[in-house]
Design a protein around this motif. Sequence first.
Motif, mmCIF file in Angstrom:
data_model
loop_
_atom_site.group_PDB
_atom_site.id
_atom_site.type_symbol
_atom_site.label_atom_id
_atom_site.label_comp_id
_atom_site.label_asym_id
_atom_site.label_seq_id
_atom_site.Cartn_x
_atom_site.Cartn_y
_atom_site.Cartn_z
ATOM 1 N N LEU A 173 28.806 42.604 37.949
ATOM 2 C CA LEU A 173 30.114 43.268 37.819
ATOM 3 C C LEU A 173 29.933 44.718 37.393
ATOM 4 O O LEU A 173 30.615 45.624 37.872
ATOM 5 N N ASN A 281 36.955 26.582 41.416
ATOM 6 C CA ASN A 281 36.531 27.013 42.749
ATOM 7 C C ASN A 281 35.061 26.743 43.013
ATOM 8 O O ASN A 281 34.625 26.719 44.136
ATOM 9 N N ALA B 87 30.808 39.362 43.081
ATOM 10 C CA ALA B 87 31.052 40.255 41.939
ATOM 11 C C ALA B 87 32.413 40.932 42.013
ATOM 12 O O ALA B 87 32.550 42.127 41.767
ATOM 13 N N LEU B 88 33.442 40.169 42.345
ATOM 14 C CA LEU B 88 34.802 40.720 42.301
ATOM 15 C C LEU B 88 35.246 40.785 40.850
ATOM 16 O O LEU B 88 34.806 39.997 40.017
ATOM 17 N N PHE B 89 36.154 41.737 40.559
ATOM 18 C CA PHE B 89 36.624 41.866 39.180
ATOM 19 C C PHE B 89 37.698 40.812 38.923
ATOM 20 O O PHE B 89 38.779 40.872 39.502
ATOM 21 N N PRO B 90 37.427 39.848 38.037
ATOM 22 C CA PRO B 90 38.347 38.717 37.868
ATOM 23 C C PRO B 90 39.689 39.123 37.254
ATOM 24 O O PRO B 90 40.670 38.411 37.400
ATOM 25 N N ASP B 132 45.445 36.476 42.879
ATOM 26 C CA ASP B 132 44.334 36.556 41.962
ATOM 27 C C ASP B 132 43.048 36.293 42.737
ATOM 28 O O ASP B 132 43.017 35.341 43.506
ATOM 29 N N THR B 134 40.383 35.062 41.786
ATOM 30 C CA THR B 134 39.755 33.795 41.412
ATOM 31 C C THR B 134 40.410 32.605 42.087
ATOM 32 O O THR B 134 39.864 31.516 42.091
ATOM 33 N N SER B 135 41.603 32.818 42.684
ATOM 34 C CA SER B 135 42.272 31.706 43.347
ATOM 35 C C SER B 135 41.878 31.605 44.819
ATOM 36 O O SER B 135 42.320 30.713 45.515
ATOM 37 N N LEU B 136 41.025 32.538 45.286
ATOM 38 C CA LEU B 136 40.635 32.533 46.695
ATOM 39 C C LEU B 136 39.435 31.613 46.938
ATOM 40 O O LEU B 136 38.668 31.339 46.030
ATOM 41 N N GLN B 141 36.893 35.327 49.252
ATOM 42 C CA GLN B 141 36.316 36.238 48.260
ATOM 43 C C GLN B 141 35.280 37.136 48.914
ATOM 44 O O GLN B 141 35.196 38.329 48.629
ATOM 45 N N ARG B 148 36.272 45.688 49.801
ATOM 46 C CA ARG B 148 36.167 46.558 48.633
ATOM 47 C C ARG B 148 35.073 47.597 48.837
ATOM 48 O O ARG B 148 35.186 48.743 48.389
#
Lengths: 282, 348
Positions: A173, A281, B87-90, B132, B134-136, B141, B148
Amino acid sequence: MKHYNKLVRPYLIWSVLIILVPIIMIVLYSVTTGGNALVNISFTLKNFTKIGEPIYLEVLKKSLVLGFVSVSICLVLGYILAYFITKFKDSVQDLLILLVTIPMWINTLLRTYAWISLLSDNGLINSFLGLFGMDAKTFMYTDFAVVIGLVSDILPFMVIPIHTSIRKIDRSLIEAAQDLGADKVQTFMKVTLKMSIPGVINGVMMTFLLSISTFVIPKLLGGGQYMLIGNLIENQFISVGNWNFGSAISIILTAIILIGLTLMKKFDRDDREEELERAKNK
Amino acid sequence: MNDALIELRGLSKNYEDQQVLKGIDLTIHRNEFLTLLGPSGCGKTTTLRIIAGFEEPSGGEVLFDGIDISKIPSHKREVNTVFQKYALFPFLNVYDNVAFGLKLKKMDETMIDHKVKHMLSLIGLSDYAKRDVTSLSGGQQQRVAIARALVNEPKVLLLDEPLGALDAKLRKGMQIELKKIQREVGITFIFVTHDQEEALSMSDTVVVMNEGIIQQVGTPEDIYNEPENRFVASFIGESNIIEAVMKQDLLVSFDGYDFPCVDKGFKTNEDVEVVIRPEDIDIVKPEDAKLKGVVKSIIFKGVHHEIVVEAEHRNYLIHTTDYFEPGLVVGLSFGPDDIHVMYRMDWE
């Protein structure tokens, strides 16, 4: 399975005896009048209204302000400390965290006495200042002394949760932020700080709880006249003998802490839900 | 060619006493889909991380448009990365994740909005902007991660095993989609994978690496049909690798026979290795072939049978759609262009 449920019963009885009964007693005391006898009970709300008297409101305000100041100082110091600890390699981090917790192994009373010998009029600090020809300063029995004592007492409870939350931030991150054009400061503000908020909330909750209910530190470092809500409760029970008023203040203190915790949890909940979602998930 | 975008010159990297890159020389061109392929620990990810700026090389240069960038921090480089686990920003939604890089550039809000929406429609997630991350699902994602990175219009997109976490079917779909996106945006993709099939089906150029050294650079066809050494031959697909002697140009000798081949330029009687792909060997009647053997095993693999034939000097692996009874004596036949001669290397 049902069979084993019976094994819980002794524990339940024990819990009721040592947790529930005292709470009921406190509530009972807070809404009754006169003495400690439970024979002729007469209910009243006078104990609660009594806290509205300026002298007690002042104590309450002072406690909250002092708690707020100590927690704020702790937050700044604790965050910086926790952040720099995470810059070391794992084995060193473990050692540094151990060092942070070591004071907790020593009794609060002893630690507070150590501060007295440092801060008193002819203590170590003043002797040191004297070497440079400076006049002795009065540290003892001031807000300054109480805050120093409090901060040093509760700091580990701020450092540990913040350190844990920063440490578990996924390294990628941080790299992703840099990759997308964030310099060091931007990366910290936009990623590290955000990701460490759960730790900050836990730290603030714990240290606030500890600082608002303390009575040993203000008594020793603030002097006999120094009155915080913890001391007030102690006084009512031990010196004054007004258990009813003491119980009422305890309940008010509990209410304040509960409100604080609820507000904090509200912040925290969003993050928790996110984590849960992510776990699902996987 | 003057369309070189990135040049790696003598790139090396040491971690404490371990050398993970031992002198990498590589030219990466504009609009190229280049894959770094190799087993784990071969240095492919380290190479990518050096180009991204997450690691500093211990030696050598990284030239970007002719300028050495090895000392330039990653946030100032014109490359963007798609990370292995996205590494997406949660704490940000889909839209804000994609807008992250543009907002840092202090771009005009309406411009950001336009670009982000365009990118979301390109990856087919327009309806998910406020969701969100995190819901994907994993595949979604993955696409957000690509959007991105691409929205910043980098000159190079770096992809670090981005399909590793997806299931087989989704992975196939994403391979096609990635290739399509690369053609549409027309920039260089550098893709890291340990999956040889993935590498062969997507890339313009494949770079096979092992133990910190480049083994071969070439088109997928070159890599498969003309591996330069035993490592490449065995890593890419299945093959029969045979120690042989090059009698003269166009004639190679192994297992006691001389075979005509299409390779030349070796020394007379040079020790070489020969690779024959299992699908290039035909099973014929024993009297029609030089090499003879007994069918040892036959396994049905879906499209073909995998047959092991025990010959005098070694076992041969053969892929064929026909069925042969185990124990049958057969002949093995292959043409001159089915034989590929390689330099012999010592592998410990």
